[in-house]
Design a protein around this motif. Sequence first.
Motif, PDB file in Angstrom:
ATOM      1  N   VAL A  94       3.845  -1.576  12.678  1.00  0.00           N
ATOM      2  CA  VAL A  94       5.039  -1.065  12.003  1.00  0.00           C
ATOM      3  C   VAL A  94       5.463   0.302  12.525  1.00  0.00           C
ATOM      4  CG1 VAL A  94       5.936  -0.238   9.785  1.00  0.00           C
ATOM      5  CG2 VAL A  94       4.615  -2.367   9.889  1.00  0.00           C
ATOM      6  N   MET A  95       6.763   0.402  12.836  1.00  0.00           N
ATOM      7  CA  MET A  95       7.438   1.676  13.084  1.00  0.00           C
ATOM      8  C   MET A  95       8.315   1.928  11.866  1.00  0.00           C
ATOM      9  SD  MET A  95       8.494   4.219  15.151  1.00  0.00           S
ATOM     10  CE  MET A  95       8.827   5.241  13.722  1.00  0.00           C
ATOM     11  N   LEU A  96       7.884   2.848  10.993  1.00  0.00           N
ATOM     12  CA  LEU A  96       8.532   3.059   9.698  1.00  0.00           C
ATOM     13  C   LEU A  96       9.371   4.323   9.710  1.00  0.00           C
ATOM     14  CD1 LEU A  96       8.837   2.448   6.628  1.00  0.00           C
ATOM     15  CD2 LEU A  96       6.713   3.739   6.284  1.00  0.00           C
ATOM     16  N   GLU A  97      10.619   4.203   9.275  1.00  0.00           N
ATOM     17  CA  GLU A  97      11.454   5.385   9.131  1.00  0.00           C
ATOM     18  C   GLU A  97      10.941   6.255   7.988  1.00  0.00           C
ATOM     19  OE1 GLU A  97      13.871   7.289  10.264  1.00  0.00           O
ATOM     20  OE2 GLU A  97      13.802   6.156  12.132  1.00  0.00           O
ATOM     21  N   LYS A  98      11.209   7.544   8.087  1.00  0.00           N
ATOM     22  CA  LYS A  98      10.849   8.451   6.993  1.00  0.00           C
ATOM     23  C   LYS A  98      11.844   8.289   5.846  1.00  0.00           C
ATOM     24  CE  LYS A  98      14.481  11.085   7.516  1.00  0.00           C
ATOM     25  NZ  LYS A  98      15.486  11.254   6.455  1.00  0.00           N
ATOM     26  N   PRO A  99      11.506   8.726   4.630  1.00  0.00           N
ATOM     27  CA  PRO A  99      10.188   9.126   4.171  1.00  0.00           C
ATOM     28  C   PRO A  99       9.274   7.917   4.097  1.00  0.00           C
ATOM     29  CG  PRO A  99      11.617   8.895   2.287  1.00  0.00           C
ATOM     30  CD  PRO A  99      12.475   8.683   3.506  1.00  0.00           C
ATOM     31  N   MET A 100       7.974   8.156   4.020  1.00  0.00           N
ATOM     32  CA  MET A 100       7.024   7.053   4.060  1.00  0.00           C
ATOM     33  C   MET A 100       7.249   6.058   2.922  1.00  0.00           C
ATOM     34  SD  MET A 100       2.919   7.411   4.299  1.00  0.00           S
ATOM     35  CE  MET A 100       1.840   5.964   4.438  1.00  0.00           C
ATOM     36  N   SER A 101       7.467   6.587   1.711  1.00  0.00           N
ATOM     37  CA  SER A 101       7.620   5.720   0.540  1.00  0.00           C
ATOM     38  C   SER A 101       8.332   6.503  -0.550  1.00  0.00           C
ATOM     39  CB  SER A 101       6.246   5.237   0.059  1.00  0.00           C
ATOM     40  OG  SER A 101       5.423   6.338  -0.303  1.00  0.00           O
ATOM     41  N   VAL A 102       8.326   5.962  -1.760  1.00  0.00           N
ATOM     42  CA  VAL A 102       8.894   6.668  -2.915  1.00  0.00           C
ATOM     43  C   VAL A 102       7.801   7.383  -3.694  1.00  0.00           C
ATOM     44  CG1 VAL A 102      10.105   6.391  -5.120  1.00  0.00           C
ATOM     45  CG2 VAL A 102      10.903   5.155  -3.091  1.00  0.00           C
ATOM     46  N   THR A 103       6.652   6.725  -3.879  1.00  0.00           N
ATOM     47  CA  THR A 103       5.557   7.310  -4.654  1.00  0.00           C
ATOM     48  C   THR A 103       4.290   7.421  -3.818  1.00  0.00           C
ATOM     49  OG1 THR A 103       4.660   5.217  -5.475  1.00  0.00           O
ATOM     50  CG2 THR A 103       6.501   6.192  -6.718  1.00  0.00           C
ATOM     51  N   LEU A 104       3.366   8.233  -4.302  1.00  0.00           N
ATOM     52  CA  LEU A 104       2.075   8.372  -3.636  1.00  0.00           C
ATOM     53  C   LEU A 104       1.292   7.070  -3.711  1.00  0.00           C
ATOM     54  CD1 LEU A 104      -0.215   9.924  -2.288  1.00  0.00           C
ATOM     55  CD2 LEU A 104      -0.830  10.831  -4.548  1.00  0.00           C
ATOM     56  N   ASP A 105       1.320   6.400  -4.840  1.00  0.00           N
ATOM     57  CA  ASP A 105       0.583   5.136  -4.985  1.00  0.00           C
ATOM     58  C   ASP A 105       1.030   4.119  -3.943  1.00  0.00           C
ATOM     59  OD1 ASP A 105      -0.885   6.126  -7.086  1.00  0.00           O
ATOM     60  OD2 ASP A 105       0.329   5.186  -8.655  1.00  0.00           O
ATOM     61  N   GLU A 106       2.331   4.045  -3.695  1.00  0.00           N
ATOM     62  CA  GLU A 106       2.828   3.130  -2.675  1.00  0.00           C
ATOM     63  C   GLU A 106       2.280   3.497  -1.307  1.00  0.00           C
ATOM     64  OE1 GLU A 106       7.233   1.985  -4.571  1.00  0.00           O
ATOM     65  OE2 GLU A 106       7.057   3.465  -2.959  1.00  0.00           O
ATOM     66  N   ALA A 107       2.323   4.795  -0.977  1.00  0.00           N
ATOM     67  CA  ALA A 107       1.842   5.251   0.328  1.00  0.00           C
ATOM     68  C   ALA A 107       0.357   4.949   0.506  1.00  0.00           C
ATOM     69  CB  ALA A 107       2.102   6.751   0.484  1.00  0.00           C
ATOM     70  N   VAL A 108      -0.415   5.135  -0.543  1.00  0.00           N
ATOM     71  CA  VAL A 108      -1.856   4.847  -0.483  1.00  0.00           C
ATOM     72  C   VAL A 108      -2.089   3.384  -0.149  1.00  0.00           C
ATOM     73  CG1 VAL A 108      -3.953   4.643  -1.873  1.00  0.00           C
ATOM     74  CG2 VAL A 108      -2.597   6.732  -1.981  1.00  0.00           C
ATOM     75  N   GLU A 109      -1.376   2.490  -0.841  1.00  0.00           N
ATOM     76  CA  GLU A 109      -1.572   1.066  -0.580  1.00  0.00           C
ATOM     77  C   GLU A 109      -1.126   0.699   0.836  1.00  0.00           C
ATOM     78  OE1 GLU A 109      -0.342  -3.380  -2.253  1.00  0.00           O
ATOM     79  OE2 GLU A 109       0.073  -1.616  -3.487  1.00  0.00           O
ATOM     80  N   MET A 110      -0.070   1.305   1.318  1.00  0.00           N
ATOM     81  CA  MET A 110       0.401   1.026   2.674  1.00  0.00           C
ATOM     82  C   MET A 110      -0.674   1.382   3.701  1.00  0.00           C
ATOM     83  SD  MET A 110       4.170   2.538   1.856  1.00  0.00           S
ATOM     84  CE  MET A 110       4.942   2.609   3.466  1.00  0.00           C
ATOM     85  N   VAL A 111      -1.316   2.520   3.522  1.00  0.00           N
ATOM     86  CA  VAL A 111      -2.385   2.930   4.436  1.00  0.00           C
ATOM     87  C   VAL A 111      -3.592   2.011   4.296  1.00  0.00           C
ATOM     88  CG1 VAL A 111      -4.017   4.774   5.003  1.00  0.00           C
ATOM     89  CG2 VAL A 111      -1.622   5.320   4.549  1.00  0.00           C
TER      90      VAL A 111
END
Length: 362
Positions: A94-111
């Motif tokens: 994945v090449m993801l545009e910024k921002p990474m996500s809306v919430t921290l929980d979402e970003a954690v699961e993505m990683v």
Amino acid sequence: MGKTIRIGIIGSGGIAGAHARAYKGIEDVQIVGVADILPDKAQQFIERWDLPDATGFDDHRKLLELDLDGVSICTPNVAHYRTTVDALSAGKNVMLEKPMSVTLDEAVEMVQVSKKTGKMLNVGFQPRYDPNMAIIKNMVQNGQLGKVYYVETGGGRRRGMPGGTFIRQDIAGAGAMADIGCYSLDLALNTLGYPKPLTVSAYTSNYFGTNPKYHAEAGQFDVEDFGVAMVRFEGDLVLNFKTSWAMHMDTLGATMFLGTDAGMKVLPAGSGPWSGVWDGHVGSISLFHDIQGHHTESNIPLIKHEINVFEEKIKDFVRALREGTPAPIPGEEILRNQAIIDGIIRSAQTKKEVEIHIPDLV
């Protein structure tokens, strides 16, 4: 000729065009699919960008059934999480545009999904590809400033409020912080080696965006157009962060790094009401230090270049796909950027300092 890299694009709005242009400029790269939830929009994008090998989809999950080496995710912010998790789970890089996500929980699961699948999660912060950004980082990392204890970053536009999907919380998640503030944070945090944030105390407002005098879509505007925050990090380090889409002022000041041996002031390039933020190039770098007891200011010569930083980030992603190397700007790193934005939102809402808890992702 090398192996052809097969790319899919999810989301066909304005930023997707920049991705398509960049991919088309790289040899042995083929865009084979475009997905958009709006009927016919993906096909219109394919025709507009002359992508004869691409198929249009109205469901990104159907696109992910194709044989793809990687996907560019160019959706509105609120869809970053779902499309990224689906793409990684389908075995796509994945090449993801910024921002990474809306919430921290979402970003954690993505990683977590990236680690579980072994697929690359690369986040698009193209200002890093200005070679002068490397000068800033090297000066801090090689100890020229001594111990850095205070950083100030942010910048702001006198007038530079977007419209459409950028100004609706249900689509964008946040306003100026997600759009331009994340760049300022990356400038500071990448320079420092992405230290771990501990607490945030923040304030946000939207006096300009909600006023018809300043914004044509004031009735739809429900995100922040201004924000400030004090962030504490491990290692006895504090960050004063500020960002603005609109204000009655020419600037919110320079980015500054204060160290025990020297200080550094950095200004962005550009001029005019939409300038003054870190979504472009470096304008100047100054070092403040003492020589033989004399207060000395040294102007650091900039590297003159004509690098298209946006195209460079796409080239770097393709290079990593081709060579099987790690993500150039990994999600694990940008997770801390997103954690701060998440903390700013929570602090501004509760009007008090909040703690940042990032789980162990090993």
